[in-house]
Design a protein around this motif. Structure first.
Motif: not given
Length: 253
Positions: A25-26, A86, A89
């Motif tokens: 995901s990052q 994350v 967001s």
């Protein structure tokens, strides 16, 4: 690993710090590259948006942040919380400003924001369904720039009705499409309505688009005077009838 040489000449190993492993995901720099739809209840069906979001969530191993599955036990709580921000967001980044202000709460988790958004868009289903039905039944083709734009509008309303548990059948879509046709499309409308079984919504649209194209080409090929006559009805001039006096009706000696 590399070696350094001390003043005594002995080599001592230098251990490089371990590279920080990024969670999938990052690695996402812009969620809009994965989910090109910004959620707007007036234009985008929530169900379609949610499906795209969940595809991205499954791909990047974060479904446990929006549903009730067991969190990844291989992650520390600190790492899991970091990834949750994350995902949060992502949600905030692909909804309208009005929706953002409605669901925004300090300290929220991604799942809490996800559920608030879902509940918000499924509240007042009856009222939303009534409004959508009214648009579906009364919006006219003449208010749109083309058959294609009206078709897209009907399809969008159909999707939104499905989202509030009021599914629209393919047959009803076709009937609604031909019910709003102007007299210019009478012939193709009759062909569609008398076809048994009724053609699909997509096929009916294609037939109307061909007729729209044919009419446009026919119009463009006409001389300017003829084009003006087609768009500006001409009222024929009828001269005033002669005035006949009562003496002339039978003749005067």
């Amino acid at each position: 690993m590399t070696n350094s040489v001390t003043s005594s000449g002995a080599a001592t190993p230098l251990i490089s710090p371990p590279s920080s492993s990024l969670h999938p995901s990052q690695t996402v720099s812009n969620i809009q590259n994965l989910i090109p739809l910004t959620l707007d209840p007036q234009q985008v069906q929530y169900h379609s948006w949610a499906e795209l979001f969940q595809v991205a969530a499954r791909t990047h191993c974060v479904m446990d942040h929006i549903d009730d599955t067991t969190p990844d036990l291989m992650l520390s709580k600190a790492k899991w919380d970091q990834i949750d921000v994350v995902v949060l967001s992502w949600i905030y980044g692909i909804i309208t400003h009005d929706l953002l202000l409605t669901i925004l709460k300090p300290g929220s988790t991604a799942r809490e924001a996800w559920l608030r958004l879902k509940n918000l868009l499924h509240d007042n289903k009856s009222a939303r369904a009534a409004d959508l039905e009214n648009q579906f039944n009364h919006d006219q083709l003449e208010n749109f720039s083309s058959v294609a734009s009206y078709y897209q509008h009907l399809k969008m309303l159909s999707d939104q009705l499905s989202d509030v548990d009021q599914s629209v059948s393919e047959q009803r879509l076709v009937i609604q499409l031909i019910n709003v046709l102007s007299r210019d499309y009478d012939t193709v409308g009759i062909i569609i309505s008398y076809t048994s079984p009724l053609p699909s919504f997509d096929i009916a649209r294609s037939m109307l688009l061909r007729e729209e194209t044919r009419r446009g080409q026919h119009f463009d090929n006409q001389p300017l005077v003829t084009q003006l006559a087609l768009v500006t009805p001409i009222t024929p001039h009828v001269p005033n009838p002669p005035i006949i006096s009562s003496n002339n009706r039978r003749g005067v000696n």
